[in-house]
Motif scaffolding. Structure first.
Motif, PDB file in Angstrom:
ATOM      1  N   ALA A 378     125.141  51.336 -12.174  1.00  0.00           N
ATOM      2  CA  ALA A 378     124.274  50.831 -11.119  1.00  0.00           C
ATOM      3  C   ALA A 378     124.452  49.332 -10.939  1.00  0.00           C
ATOM      4  CB  ALA A 378     122.825  51.150 -11.460  1.00  0.00           C
ATOM      5  N   PRO A 379     124.440  48.846  -9.683  1.00  0.00           N
ATOM      6  CA  PRO A 379     124.439  47.403  -9.456  1.00  0.00           C
ATOM      7  C   PRO A 379     123.205  46.767 -10.091  1.00  0.00           C
ATOM      8  CG  PRO A 379     124.871  48.616  -7.423  1.00  0.00           C
ATOM      9  CD  PRO A 379     124.437  49.618  -8.443  1.00  0.00           C
ATOM     10  N   ALA A 380     123.236  45.455 -10.203  1.00  0.00           N
ATOM     11  CA  ALA A 380     122.113  44.737 -10.814  1.00  0.00           C
ATOM     12  C   ALA A 380     120.814  45.074 -10.094  1.00  0.00           C
ATOM     13  CB  ALA A 380     122.373  43.234 -10.761  1.00  0.00           C
ATOM     14  N   ASP A 430     116.672  50.606  -5.669  1.00  0.00           N
ATOM     15  CA  ASP A 430     116.183  49.393  -6.314  1.00  0.00           C
ATOM     16  C   ASP A 430     115.217  49.738  -7.441  1.00  0.00           C
ATOM     17  OD1 ASP A 430     117.625  47.752  -4.655  1.00  0.00           O
ATOM     18  OD2 ASP A 430     115.941  47.210  -3.362  1.00  0.00           O
ATOM     19  N   LYS A 431     115.387  49.059  -8.564  1.00  0.00           N
ATOM     20  CA  LYS A 431     114.481  49.273  -9.684  1.00  0.00           C
ATOM     21  C   LYS A 431     113.076  48.778  -9.340  1.00  0.00           C
ATOM     22  CE  LYS A 431     116.100  48.495 -13.766  1.00  0.00           C
ATOM     23  NZ  LYS A 431     116.591  47.838 -14.994  1.00  0.00           N
ATOM     24  N   PHE A 432     113.005  47.713  -8.530  1.00  0.00           N
ATOM     25  CA  PHE A 432     111.717  47.111  -8.177  1.00  0.00           C
ATOM     26  C   PHE A 432     111.585  47.033  -6.654  1.00  0.00           C
ATOM     27  CE2 PHE A 432     113.202  45.003 -12.109  1.00  0.00           C
ATOM     28  CZ  PHE A 432     112.230  45.450 -12.982  1.00  0.00           C
ATOM     29  N   GLU A 433     110.357  46.883  -6.201  1.00  0.00           N
ATOM     30  CA  GLU A 433     110.128  46.583  -4.791  1.00  0.00           C
ATOM     31  C   GLU A 433     110.714  45.212  -4.454  1.00  0.00           C
ATOM     32  OE1 GLU A 433     105.823  48.930  -4.853  1.00  0.00           O
ATOM     33  OE2 GLU A 433     106.140  46.946  -5.742  1.00  0.00           O
ATOM     34  N   ALA A 621     118.077  51.263  -0.995  1.00  0.00           N
ATOM     35  CA  ALA A 621     118.938  52.236  -1.665  1.00  0.00           C
ATOM     36  C   ALA A 621     120.381  51.982  -1.253  1.00  0.00           C
ATOM     37  CB  ALA A 621     118.523  53.661  -1.313  1.00  0.00           C
ATOM     38  N   LYS A 622     121.301  52.685  -1.931  1.00  0.00           N
ATOM     39  CA  LYS A 622     122.729  52.526  -1.658  1.00  0.00           C
ATOM     40  C   LYS A 622     123.445  53.766  -2.164  1.00  0.00           C
ATOM     41  CE  LYS A 622     126.485  49.191  -2.423  1.00  0.00           C
ATOM     42  NZ  LYS A 622     126.821  47.880  -3.062  1.00  0.00           N
ATOM     43  N   SER A 623     124.351  54.298  -1.371  1.00  0.00           N
ATOM     44  CA  SER A 623     125.091  55.484  -1.793  1.00  0.00           C
ATOM     45  C   SER A 623     126.029  55.140  -2.936  1.00  0.00           C
ATOM     46  CB  SER A 623     125.886  56.061  -0.621  1.00  0.00           C
ATOM     47  OG  SER A 623     125.024  56.436   0.435  1.00  0.00           O
ATOM     48  N   ALA A 624     126.138  56.028  -3.920  1.00  0.00           N
ATOM     49  CA  ALA A 624     127.061  55.822  -5.034  1.00  0.00           C
ATOM     50  C   ALA A 624     128.460  56.208  -4.594  1.00  0.00           C
ATOM     51  CB  ALA A 624     126.634  56.639  -6.243  1.00  0.00           C
ATOM     52  N   PRO A 625     129.490  55.563  -5.145  1.00  0.00           N
ATOM     53  CA  PRO A 625     130.856  55.894  -4.747  1.00  0.00           C
ATOM     54  C   PRO A 625     131.255  57.301  -5.191  1.00  0.00           C
ATOM     55  CG  PRO A 625     130.836  54.374  -6.610  1.00  0.00           C
ATOM     56  CD  PRO A 625     129.425  54.500  -6.134  1.00  0.00           C
TER      57      PRO A 625
END
Length: 625
Positions: A378-380, A430-433, A621-625
């Motif tokens: 996961a990205p930061a 995202d882990k946080f808002e 959010a973001k789609s995973a590769p």
């Protein structure tokens, strides 16, 4: 095929048992701690159904103090739970299960009473076949010890692990397919030995139910073709059809006692060089991957995987809320074969036997080569939600409970019905808002003005952003403001399905942390703060995948338009919400001023996309590769 069959005589027996138990309790002159009873009336063991068919599991539970809920487990995994509007001495419930994969499936129910005491287990075995398949007479092997834990699983060595063990991917039972024609078969096996194996996790003598993950790249079957000891071993036949990164996962839970530092397996190799990995789950619900190494050898060789953080890939965190440490007790979760090189379009067979656990020194084998990771990380400040199925929406029983909590009319909850199974590709959330500081960086970089600012409102995100509130969630956000930020950040708003899976996991949790309400785990009306709090202020309230504040603090915009009837027509794979725009968008999660019924993971709230409020925020959010 209708598999829902009435069993009136079972209900009569259940009523008699309830009356007898109640009479005994009254005769005792005080509160008796009773154990519920439960009986399955339909389907019967040996029932055959087609793939895609819905099986109605009917059971009757009885208890003098009152039945509080009934759980349905499928192949050792919690599938759903239902509860009466109030505890009942006798509770008959029909729990639908959709048969999604061929094979024998164990359906198990258990009841819990108001004292939180569980009943014994009741199980049936149902055979699922492809539509139109030639059906042969079924041979059902009784299962004296179901895989569903009565209170906690019985571990190897006698130490218990936490009850809930969600699986990292949507799982389907392993078909008994054979590898494609042309796959080279091993040489004639040597005679099996009879030397006892110590600290055994499995020797595959009792094969049990293995489940395959989402990648349909192989099979795992019991075999006598190559055996290290005993009469049987496991045959892992793989077929990586594409010239890309391929792998195949096979899962079976085995709780482990003590604090083991390695897991070993005897592997009959084929010299392919593919990585054979092992998954473990720790006491905090984290799944970790270690490796036996590359299968470069031929013939039998013992390989060992170390349980130790800080190793190079393939060691890594797979899912669950990561704290960077392996927390004991742990459980063996399964095996993974990962292709090397990643562009291999190939097939073959390896054999596995005598998987053992223990402390000590790594024996020969298990060579690890450090190469770039192929496992998505996961990205930061985001968490990975693996691909797979989950339960979306609410059951009638859950709606009844929410309605009782709220005293609202039932129609306000019917947009959560029916509960349905949804498959999602892997993604990050995202882990946080999103915080004031993050939104400020966006504004400084682009000159963006929020909708409230464009209208000349006094109440805006800037007005709410006092010194020292950099880490508070940004508020007074319209849907358009949230969408603009996520696009600037190289992300997007999550779909409603993505938000719900990230919040509740694949077992349909009512709240991000579980099914029991706890006001100490969220910023809500009962907590009494009356305003937003810094993101991550409630560390015990994280979701199964590690996302924080998915209950309370601020309402969160999602991508979907809102339609109260959408769940009845929703796509089952990667739903995007109604295709035709409606008046409102969806918000999820509840806020600091809301009650527990609004903080449920299935609760849907709506507002016009141009609406904004002091409790409206978002995450991306973001789609995973």
């Amino acid at each position: 095929m209708d598999v829902h069959r009435s069993r009136k005589f079972i209900t009569v027996i259940a009523l008699f048992l309830a009356a007898t138990t109640l009479a005994c309790g009254l005769a005792g002159g005080g509160k008796q701690i009773t154990k519920p009873t439960i009986i399955i009336s339909a389907p019967l063991t040996g029932t055959r159904v087609d793939v895609g068919q819905v099986v109605n599991v009917e059971s009757t539970a009885t208890d003098a103090t009152g039945v509080a809920k009934v759980e349905l487990w499928v192949d050792g995994q919690l599938y759903r739970e239902d509860a009466p509007p109030s505890p009942q001495a006798t509770y008959t419930v029909v729990q639908p299960w959709q048969a999604t994969a061929p094979g024998n499936h164990t359906l198990t129910v258990r009841a819990q009473n108001t004292d939180k005491t569980y009943s014994d287990l009741a199980s049936v075995v149902v055979e699922v076949v492809q539509p139109g398949a030639q059906i042969t007479p079924a041979v059902i092997v009784p299962t004296p010890t179901p895989t569903v834990p009565e209170a906690t699983p019985t571990p190897i060595g006698g130490t218990a692990v936490p009850e809930e063990t969600p699986t990292p991917t949507g799982e389907t039972p392993i078909p008994s397919a054979t590898p494609a024609a042309g796959t080279p078969l091993p040489t004639t096996p040597p005679a099996a030995t009879s030397t006892p194996v110590t600290n055994l996790i499995t020797g595959f003598e009792d094969f049990g139910t293995w489940r395959r993950g989402d990648e349909p790249n192989g099979t795992l079957t019991q075999t006598t073709e190559q055996v290290h000891s005993g009469q049987y071993a496991a045959k892992l036949a793989y077929a990586f059809a594409s010239a890309g990164n391929d792998y195949v996962v096979f899962l079976q839970d085995h709780p482990l006692a003590g604090t083991p530092t390695n897991i070993s397996a005897w592997v009959f190799g084929n010299g392919s060089g593919h990585f054979l990995n092992v998954w473990i789950r720790d006491a905090q619900g984290e799944t970790w991957q270690s490796t036996f190494g590359q299968v470069k050898h031929t013939g039998w060789q013992q390989m060992t995987a170390l349980i130790q953080t800080g190793q190079p890939w393939p060691w890594g965190h797979i899912d669950g809320p990561s704290n960077g440490a392996v927390d004991y007790p742990i459980a063996f979760r399964g095996l993974v074969l990962d292709d090397v090189p990643d562009n291999c379009a190939c097939s073959g067979i390896i054999y596995i036997d005598d998987i053992t656990v223990g402390p000590g020194v790594q024996p020969p084998g298990g060579e690890v080569t450090s190469i770039p990771t192929a496992t998505p990380s996961a990205p930061a400040d985001m968490v990975l939600v693996p691909a797979g199925e989950f339960l979306m929406g609410s059951t009638n029983a859950e709606i009844d409970k929410a309605q009782a909590w709220s005293a609202k009319p039932r129609y306000e909850f019917e947009d959560e019905f029916p509960q349905h199974t949804v498959y999602l590709d892997a993604y990050y959330i995202d882990k946080f808002e999103v915080t004031n500081a993050q939104f400020e960086a966006f504004v400084n970089a682009t000159g963006y003005r929020t909708l409230a600012e464009q209208k000349g409102e006094l109440n805006t995100w800037r007005a709410a952003y006092a010194p020292g509130m950099e880490n508070y969630p940004v508020v007074w956000m319209s849907w358009y403001d949230a969408d603009a930020y996520c696009k600037w950040a190289g992300k997007r708003l999550p779909t409603e399905a993505e938000w719900e899976k990230a919040a509740r996991g694949n077992l349909g949790r009512i709240f991000p942390w579980g099914n029991d309400w706890d006001p100490k785990k969220a910023n809500c009306s009962e907590a009494g703060y009356g305003h937003t709090m810094p993101v991550g202020s409630f560390p015990d309230g994280f979701s199964y995948y590690g996302a924080r504040d998915m209950a309370g603090n601020v309402w969160e915009w999602v991508a979907d338009w809102w339609d109260p009837a959408y769940y009845s027509v929703s796509a089952t794979r990667n739903p995007q919400g109604p295709l035709t725009p409606t008046q409102n968008k969806v918000l999820r999660g509840g806020a600091f001023g809301n009650d527990k019924w609004q903080l449920r993971t299935a609760h849907r709230h709506t507002s016009g996309p141009d609406g904004y409020a002091p409790d409206h925020g978002f995450r991306c959010a973001k789609s995973a590769p």
